[in-house]
Design a protein around this motif. Structure first.
Motif, PDB file in Angstrom:
ATOM      1  N   GLN A 230      -2.872   7.212   9.181  1.00  0.00           N
ATOM      2  CA  GLN A 230      -3.819   7.481   8.106  1.00  0.00           C
ATOM      3  C   GLN A 230      -3.470   6.681   6.853  1.00  0.00           C
ATOM      4  N   GLN A 231      -2.195   6.637   6.517  1.00  0.00           N
ATOM      5  CA  GLN A 231      -1.769   5.878   5.342  1.00  0.00           C
ATOM      6  C   GLN A 231      -2.010   4.385   5.535  1.00  0.00           C
ATOM      7  N   ASP A 232      -1.828   3.901   6.750  1.00  0.00           N
ATOM      8  CA  ASP A 232      -2.091   2.497   7.049  1.00  0.00           C
ATOM      9  C   ASP A 232      -3.568   2.174   6.820  1.00  0.00           C
ATOM     10  N   GLN A 233      -4.457   3.015   7.320  1.00  0.00           N
ATOM     11  CA  GLN A 233      -5.892   2.789   7.145  1.00  0.00           C
ATOM     12  C   GLN A 233      -6.289   2.836   5.670  1.00  0.00           C
ATOM     13  N   THR A 234      -5.736   3.803   4.941  1.00  0.00           N
ATOM     14  CA  THR A 234      -6.047   3.909   3.514  1.00  0.00           C
ATOM     15  C   THR A 234      -5.531   2.695   2.753  1.00  0.00           C
ATOM     16  N   THR A 235      -4.325   2.245   3.096  1.00  0.00           N
ATOM     17  CA  THR A 235      -3.753   1.075   2.429  1.00  0.00           C
ATOM     18  C   THR A 235      -4.611  -0.162   2.661  1.00  0.00           C
ATOM     19  N   ARG A 236      -5.089  -0.345   3.887  1.00  0.00           N
ATOM     20  CA  ARG A 236      -5.951  -1.496   4.181  1.00  0.00           C
ATOM     21  C   ARG A 236      -7.224  -1.444   3.339  1.00  0.00           C
ATOM     22  N   ALA A 237      -7.793  -0.242   3.195  1.00  0.00           N
ATOM     23  CA  ALA A 237      -9.010  -0.104   2.393  1.00  0.00           C
ATOM     24  C   ALA A 237      -8.744  -0.452   0.930  1.00  0.00           C
ATOM     25  N   VAL A 238      -7.600  -0.004   0.403  1.00  0.00           N
ATOM     26  CA  VAL A 238      -7.253  -0.305  -0.988  1.00  0.00           C
ATOM     27  C   VAL A 238      -7.012  -1.803  -1.163  1.00  0.00           C
ATOM     28  N   VAL A 239      -6.331  -2.425  -0.202  1.00  0.00           N
ATOM     29  CA  VAL A 239      -6.070  -3.869  -0.280  1.00  0.00           C
ATOM     30  C   VAL A 239      -7.382  -4.646  -0.303  1.00  0.00           C
ATOM     31  N   GLU A 240      -8.296  -4.299   0.589  1.00  0.00           N
ATOM     32  CA  GLU A 240      -9.585  -4.995   0.637  1.00  0.00           C
ATOM     33  C   GLU A 240     -10.346  -4.829  -0.674  1.00  0.00           C
ATOM     34  N   TRP A 241     -10.291  -3.637  -1.259  1.00  0.00           N
ATOM     35  CA  TRP A 241     -10.972  -3.420  -2.533  1.00  0.00           C
ATOM     36  C   TRP A 241     -10.298  -4.219  -3.652  1.00  0.00           C
ATOM     37  N   MET A 242      -8.970  -4.245  -3.654  1.00  0.00           N
ATOM     38  CA  MET A 242      -8.234  -4.962  -4.695  1.00  0.00           C
ATOM     39  C   MET A 242      -8.527  -6.455  -4.677  1.00  0.00           C
ATOM     40  N   MET A 243      -8.825  -6.994  -3.505  1.00  0.00           N
ATOM     41  CA  MET A 243      -9.104  -8.426  -3.399  1.00  0.00           C
ATOM     42  C   MET A 243     -10.328  -8.834  -4.214  1.00  0.00           C
ATOM     43  N   GLY A 244     -11.203  -7.883  -4.508  1.00  0.00           N
ATOM     44  CA  GLY A 244     -12.407  -8.197  -5.263  1.00  0.00           C
ATOM     45  C   GLY A 244     -12.342  -7.836  -6.733  1.00  0.00           C
ATOM     46  N   LEU A 344      -1.194  10.316   1.121  1.00  0.00           N
ATOM     47  CA  LEU A 344      -2.156  10.916   2.040  1.00  0.00           C
ATOM     48  C   LEU A 344      -3.482  11.278   1.382  1.00  0.00           C
ATOM     49  N   GLU A 345      -3.696  10.845   0.145  1.00  0.00           N
ATOM     50  CA  GLU A 345      -4.974  11.112  -0.501  1.00  0.00           C
ATOM     51  C   GLU A 345      -6.094  10.310   0.166  1.00  0.00           C
ATOM     52  N   GLU A 346      -7.328  10.719  -0.068  1.00  0.00           N
ATOM     53  CA  GLU A 346      -8.473  10.001   0.480  1.00  0.00           C
ATOM     54  C   GLU A 346      -8.570   8.606  -0.134  1.00  0.00           C
ATOM     55  N   ALA A 347      -8.952   7.631   0.693  1.00  0.00           N
ATOM     56  CA  ALA A 347      -9.067   6.255   0.217  1.00  0.00           C
ATOM     57  C   ALA A 347     -10.073   6.151  -0.923  1.00  0.00           C
ATOM     58  N   GLY A 348     -11.202   6.842  -0.796  1.00  0.00           N
ATOM     59  CA  GLY A 348     -12.219   6.794  -1.837  1.00  0.00           C
ATOM     60  C   GLY A 348     -11.725   7.322  -3.168  1.00  0.00           C
ATOM     61  N   ASP A 349     -10.916   8.377  -3.129  1.00  0.00           N
ATOM     62  CA  ASP A 349     -10.380   8.945  -4.367  1.00  0.00           C
ATOM     63  C   ASP A 349      -9.417   7.973  -5.047  1.00  0.00           C
ATOM     64  N   LEU A 350      -8.562   7.322  -4.260  1.00  0.00           N
ATOM     65  CA  LEU A 350      -7.605   6.377  -4.834  1.00  0.00           C
ATOM     66  C   LEU A 350      -8.316   5.149  -5.403  1.00  0.00           C
ATOM     67  N   ILE A 351      -9.312   4.656  -4.684  1.00  0.00           N
ATOM     68  CA  ILE A 351     -10.055   3.487  -5.161  1.00  0.00           C
ATOM     69  C   ILE A 351     -10.810   3.821  -6.441  1.00  0.00           C
ATOM     70  N   GLU A 352     -11.390   5.008  -6.513  1.00  0.00           N
ATOM     71  CA  GLU A 352     -12.096   5.425  -7.725  1.00  0.00           C
ATOM     72  C   GLU A 352     -11.131   5.539  -8.897  1.00  0.00           C
ATOM     73  N   ASP A 353      -9.934   6.038  -8.639  1.00  0.00           N
ATOM     74  CA  ASP A 353      -8.921   6.138  -9.689  1.00  0.00           C
ATOM     75  C   ASP A 353      -8.538   4.749 -10.192  1.00  0.00           C
TER      76      ASP A 353
END
Length: 369
Positions: A230-244, A344-353
């Motif tokens: 789960q943390q791996d998937q969330t990290t990938r989502a954050v990385v992809e968002w950070m790239m933009g 372990l927080e939700e990817a959407g919550d971390l990206i919004e933060d």
């Protein structure tokens, strides 16, 4: 008395069965057996910390006159032990870049590799996005009949099995990765041939793991693969968002480097870092960005491993790995580098933060212009 007389003597009794609490309990045995299965090794031994586990390996397998070739991204504490304590015992230590290719390693450290008794490497370090090429190092070590010891803390139990890829010993710090950021526990796993020397070293040094820590680790291991995926998937989502993100000049994460599958990895550690662009990397701006984060707690890369996401402004304070301050560029040559550990927080919550924090950073930039 008949049962006592019939009990086998020697190392199998003292270090394998129930003999004395300092040599392990049923709880220790259960945790060690579970860890050995996850690491696909012969057996595992629980000790008080990850550093203690590495000390047991070094003291058990090295002797006067031996040479250790170690990757430059190992922890400062371990590097100090090699260069100070092991040097006093007549062991020579030489460092190399963990990200070096086979050709570069042979070109720069061919003679050192030929005379090395042991090669020591971390699978991953928060200070570098590169993953260790364990299969390549294992092949080089086999050709020279030297030992490959891997610190597998960041990939333990789910992303990489070093022994399966040819390593001789795998070491891990398990307290944090078992789901708790407040305490530590170390495990050593090895091939069958090395096991007697390693377990004897662990017991003689008295670096005992407490039953309570071992029990908590055993409980945490049940959910470790699920949590790390789960943390791996969330990290990938954050990385992809950070790239933009416009204010970010560079993002550091192994998935951006490529070649993970060839190195035996099936996943990535939940850590990334990024550098702010030059116009956003002043001390006031970095501090404002960190202070604006609500779901990321301020913490350093030595305390990661639990369920809470952390942020650490590498370029803003004196970092324990680099001993540098904000005014000096870090290893990447860029200022304003910030480290994120994804919990372990939700990817959407971390990206919004993060999005709100970068909005605050943009407001500061707009105010200056």
């Amino acid at each position: 008395m008949a049962a006592l007389r019939a009990r086998p003597q020697g190392i199998q009794t003292v270090y394998g069965g129930l003999f004395y609490g300092r040599y392990g309990t049923l709880t220790h045995r259960a945790a060690e057996e579970a860890h050995a299965v996850l690491e696909e090794g012969h057996k595992s031994c629980a000790v008080s910390s990850g550093r203690a586990a590495m000390v047991c390996v070094l003291m058990g397998l090295l002797r006067k006159g031996d040479v250790v070739l170690y990757s430059s991204d190992i922890t400062p504490a371990l590097k100090s032990f090699l260069c100070v304590e092991m040097k006093r015992l007549g062991v020579t230590s030489v460092s190399f870049q963990a990200s070096s290719s086979r050709d570069a390693l042979l070109s720069q450290h061919g003679p050192d590799l030929d005379r090395a008794r042991m090669v020591l490497v971390e699978t991953f370090s928060p200070s570098s996005p590169a993953l260790a090429d364990v299969p390549m190092l294992a092949e080089l070590c086999r050709q020279r009949q030297s030992l490959l010891v891997v610190d597998n803390t960041w990939a333990f139990g789910w992303a990489l099995q070093p022994l399966k890829e040819g390593a001789d010993v795998s070491v891990a710090s398990l307290g944090p990765l078992a789901g708790d950021q407040e305490w530590d526990l170390g495990m050593v796993t090895s091939r069958r041939e090395l096991w007697p020397r390693i377990v004897s070293s662990c017991k003689r040094l008295g670096l005992v793991a407490s039953p309570e820590q071992t029990y908590q680790t055993l409980r945490g291991l049940r959910t470790l693969p699920l949590r790390m995926r789960q943390q791996d998937q969330t990290t990938r989502a954050v990385v992809e968002w950070m790239m933009g993100v416009e204010q970010v000049s560079r993002v550091f994460h192994p998935m951006l480097e490529g070649g993970a599958a060839e190195k035996g990895f099936t996943g990535f550690p939940p850590i990334l870092s990024f550098c702010l662009s030059s116009e956003n990397s002043e001390e006031e701006q970095v501090e404002a960005l960190v202070e604006s984060l609500k779901r990321f707690r301020l913490g350093w890369d030595g305390s990661v491993g639990g369920e809470l996401s952390l942020v650490w402004p590498v370029g803003l304070v004196s970092d324990w790995r680099r001993e540098q301050n904000f005014r000096r560029p870090d290893e990447s040559g860029e200022r304003g580098r910030i480290l994120l550990y994804i919990g372990l927080e939700e990817a959407g919550d971390l990206i919004e933060d993060l999005r709100r924090a970068f909005e605050c950073l943009q407001e500061i930039q707009d105010g200056r212009t």
